[in-house]
Every structure is written in structure tokens, then in C-alpha cells.
Design a protein around this motif. Sequence first.
Motif, mmCIF file in Angstrom:
data_model
loop_
_atom_site.group_PDB
_atom_site.id
_atom_site.type_symbol
_atom_site.label_atom_id
_atom_site.label_comp_id
_atom_site.label_asym_id
_atom_site.label_seq_id
_atom_site.Cartn_x
_atom_site.Cartn_y
_atom_site.Cartn_z
ATOM 1 N N HIS A 143 -11.756 1.080 -6.940
ATOM 2 C CA HIS A 143 -10.559 1.119 -7.789
ATOM 3 C C HIS A 143 -10.108 2.551 -8.092
ATOM 4 C CE1 HIS A 143 -10.073 -3.176 -8.719
ATOM 5 N NE2 HIS A 143 -11.385 -3.226 -8.560
ATOM 6 N N PHE A 144 -10.663 3.508 -7.332
ATOM 7 C CA PHE A 144 -10.263 4.906 -7.534
ATOM 8 C C PHE A 144 -8.731 4.976 -7.624
ATOM 9 C CE2 PHE A 144 -9.189 9.172 -5.799
ATOM 10 C CZ PHE A 144 -9.777 9.923 -6.808
ATOM 11 N N CYS A 145 -8.252 5.785 -8.541
ATOM 12 C CA CYS A 145 -6.819 5.827 -8.855
ATOM 13 C C CYS A 145 -5.938 5.880 -7.600
ATOM 14 C CB CYS A 145 -6.526 7.048 -9.737
ATOM 15 S SG CYS A 145 -4.780 7.229 -10.090
ATOM 16 N N LEU A 184 -3.393 -5.247 -9.016
ATOM 17 C CA LEU A 184 -4.275 -4.364 -8.261
ATOM 18 C C LEU A 184 -5.483 -3.925 -9.093
ATOM 19 C CD1 LEU A 184 -4.494 -2.854 -5.680
ATOM 20 C CD2 LEU A 184 -2.877 -1.178 -6.539
ATOM 21 N N ALA A 185 -5.214 -3.497 -10.312
ATOM 22 C CA ALA A 185 -6.302 -2.962 -11.137
ATOM 23 C C ALA A 185 -7.249 -4.063 -11.594
ATOM 24 C CB ALA A 185 -5.720 -2.233 -12.348
ATOM 25 N N LEU A 214 -4.280 -6.509 -1.753
ATOM 26 C CA LEU A 214 -3.176 -5.967 -2.553
ATOM 27 C C LEU A 214 -3.051 -4.460 -2.355
ATOM 28 C CD1 LEU A 214 -3.521 -7.780 -6.009
ATOM 29 C CD2 LEU A 214 -1.536 -7.852 -4.500
ATOM 30 N N ARG A 215 -4.189 -3.806 -2.352
ATOM 31 C CA ARG A 215 -4.166 -2.341 -2.218
ATOM 32 C C ARG A 215 -3.598 -1.954 -0.849
ATOM 33 N NH1 ARG A 215 -7.232 2.078 -5.556
ATOM 34 N NH2 ARG A 215 -6.917 3.817 -4.169
ATOM 35 N N GLY A 216 -3.955 -2.767 0.175
ATOM 36 C CA GLY A 216 -3.459 -2.504 1.536
ATOM 37 C C GLY A 216 -1.934 -2.555 1.601
ATOM 38 N N LEU A 217 -1.311 -3.324 0.716
ATOM 39 C CA LEU A 217 0.162 -3.417 0.736
ATOM 40 C C LEU A 217 0.820 -2.096 0.342
ATOM 41 C CD1 LEU A 217 0.819 -6.800 -1.145
ATOM 42 C CD2 LEU A 217 1.043 -6.377 1.313
#
Length: 408
Positions: free
Chosen positions: A355-357, A99-100, A110-113
Motif C-alpha cells: 500500500h506504499f503511497c 484502493l487504500a 485496482l492499483r493496476g488501473l
Amino acid sequence: MPDPSSLVKPSMNPSVKPSINLVDPALYSHGDPFEQWRWLRAHDPVHWHEPSELPGFWSLTRYHDIRTAYRDAEAFSSAQGILLRPAEHGADPGGGRTLALTDAPRHKQLRGLVDGWFAVRSVRALEAEMRDIARGVVDRALESGSCDFVADVAARVPLYVICKMMGVPESDWEYLYDLTSQAFAAGDPATRRFAHLNILGYFETLAAEKADEPGDDLVSVLATAELDGEPLSADDVILNCDNLLVGGTENTRIAASGGMLTFLERPEQWAALREDPSLLPSAVEEVLRWTSTATHIMRTATRPTEIHGRRIEAGDRVVFWLPSANRDETVFEDPDVFDVRRTPNRHLSLGFGEHFCLGSMLAKVELRLLYAELLERGVHVEQDGEAKLLDSIVVNGPQTLPVRLKAA
Ligand code: HEM
């Protein structure tokens, strides 16, 4: 890092050029990086750092420059790594996979998962369990009296919480606690590497089990996910699990203990919280700004760009110094003052943009619950020896913080 407010005046004068070397780990344990950042913000905001054992890179130190670069994720890529690493270590194994360390469109997929798991609603649903975890940790620390706030208090809350979310059986939490402690510890790199390999190995086994028998947890989500009709490869699953475990524990542990150290040095700020607990949310933001535990974040330019007349070429590394942005005198009033009442407080400690935490809400709730547990129970925290600061250019803050805890 030493408190800049306690420094002698000459070093505060931004017209006196300090020698600039931001990549010496000892600077963050025994030196004063703020002196260098202050000078760079004033005189050389896009500074070229010559190659050393690390490759050469551009340093951004001003708040608005960092935000602007963060906003343009197309020009500033994450896929080649987000931390400086010696050329001899080769490419980051997570590059293009975690993700990062991915760019759009893969990053968004990936983030959507996983992002639903970290949304306000989900974190709220976990709050009661997180409070129980914080209570148990404080109980144990009270029983032993003297302890290391970093290892015995601050490290355990985020580790147990992320283990729970990932579906790690409770019987294995202590095992992962030991491995993460070794993986983050200063000292022998071989021990650190071995611990890290064990973490990857642990998730390899757990992910295989979850793929066969999925549960309601993050490892199951990753182990059964499909992107563009393809399952994630076993390596991608393991590396993303590692990203969540490390992301979920390291910075929160250091921020919680860096915050505690700051309160011990400024008892009037702790007393203000005790008198008015409604200040806790703004206090947590100020702890995040002040501790700014992620020291640097790197990007790689994908095309030529100009910032303040400096030409950055495609392929150049650009480093954002987040603690510097968070002390930018053009953005924060009295930036070198720690104030639990500070508002507004738009710090960059959790990054900015795409990419905000991911765990920003979780981290804030964990910090709030931990401090609330101490405050509401009137626990007396007393420093019991010198804090040792981390020797690292990646994360900064206490490595150990000996304290004595006494019940009210
Ligand atoms: C005080 C605590 C924390 C701090 C200071 C912090 C800091 C950061 C920063 C600066 C970034 C941006 C990286 C970049 O720009 O490339 C980030 C991203 C990330 N954080 Fe945190 N973090 C904290 C807590 C957490 C927690 C509790 C989790 C839980 C899993 C977490 C998971 C992540 C992940 C997965 C990313 C990558 C997000 C992406 O690239 O889309 N962090 N964090």
C-alpha cells in the motif's frame, strides 16, 4: 507538534513513564506525543491501548516492527479500514472497495488501473504544468502579501494538480478547493460531512459524464474500467475518486506547510538550500520524515501473531505510529535533528509495502517545485503570527500558518 529539541530535558528521559494516551487529538495540537512514543519504543513497543470511544488496539512504535508488519499484508489487512474510528460510526464505507481499503487480489487489480498515472515517467511529463501551477500560486500569494501559507499556497498546488489528472474542468477547481478545505477543516463536523457529501456528489456527476464520453484522465479510467469482466459499480468509482482527491491533497498540503514552518524556525536550513539547490531532493525527504503528516495507519490482524512476546489475536486492530518510526533512534542518527543533508533517509512517511503511497513521486515533485519556486525567485517568507496545529489523531501539522511574502 512542538519541536522536541526545544523541550526541557526531563521529558526527554525515556525511563520516566509519561501517561500514555495517544488518541487525544489535543496531544497533537498542544502536547508532546514524541515523549510518549519515545517511552513506548524503549519500554513497551507493542502496547495495548484500552478502548475509549475508540475500540481497543495495539500500538506499534518501532521502525522495524512497523516495517515488518507492513510487509505482511496477508496477516495485517486493510479491508476493515486504515484509520481508528469510533465503533458508533460503524464500518468504513470504503472498506473492501477503495484502493487504500482493499487486500489482494482486489487491491492489486485496482492499483493496476491507475498506477501508470503516478509512475516516474508520467509525473515527469506533468512537471512543466506543475511548475506553472506553483508559479501562479506563488504569484497570487505575493500580490496579496500577507496570507495563510496552508490555505493560500500549500493547499492549492496539490489540489490543482490532482484535479488536472482526474479530468476536473479548470472552471471547477476553485469549487473543489472550497469543498476540500471545508471537508478537512477543524470545527463543525456537520459542515465537514456536508462538504464531503458534496465531493461525492460532484464525482457522481463527473463519472457519469466521463463514462459516456471518456477523456484522457483518471476519472475516465475508473468510470470505464472492468475488473474480472465486470465494470466497477457507480459507488466504487465515486469512492475511489474520493480516495484519489483526498489522498492527493491532504497530506501534501500539510507536509508542504509543516516543512515551511520548520524552515522558518531554522533559517540556516533554508539558507543552505538557497546556497545549494542540489540539496532540494534530500531536503524534501527530510521534510517528509520530519513532518510525518500521516499520524497513524491501522491494520486488522487476520490470524494470531506474536510480536515481542505479545499475542495479537485475529480481529485485533494494530496501529502503526509513523512519526514514531521516523524518530527511531536505532535507525536514524540524531533523529530529533532536522537536517536537509540527511542521507540515508528511509523514512516511513509514505508507508511501506503493497500500500506504499500511490502518489509518492507526485508529492515529492510538488514539494520540490513549490520550494524551488520560492528559493529561485528569492521570495522572502516571514512568519506573521502563530501557527495553529491540527487537532487530530489522523493527520498532524499546521492548520494555519500566517506568513508575509515579499518579492526579492
Ligand atoms: C506528503 C504527501 C503524502 C503523504 C505523507 C502520504 C502518505 C501516505 C501513506 C502513509 C500511505 C499508506 C497508507 C497505508 O499504509 O495504508 C499512502 C497511501 C496512498 N496515497 Fe499517499 N501520501 C501523500 C501524497 C499522496 C498523493 C499526492 C497522492 C495522489 C493521489 C496520494 C495517494 C495515495 C493513495 C491512493 C494511497 C493508497 C495506496 C494503496 O493503498 O495502494 N498520496 N499515502
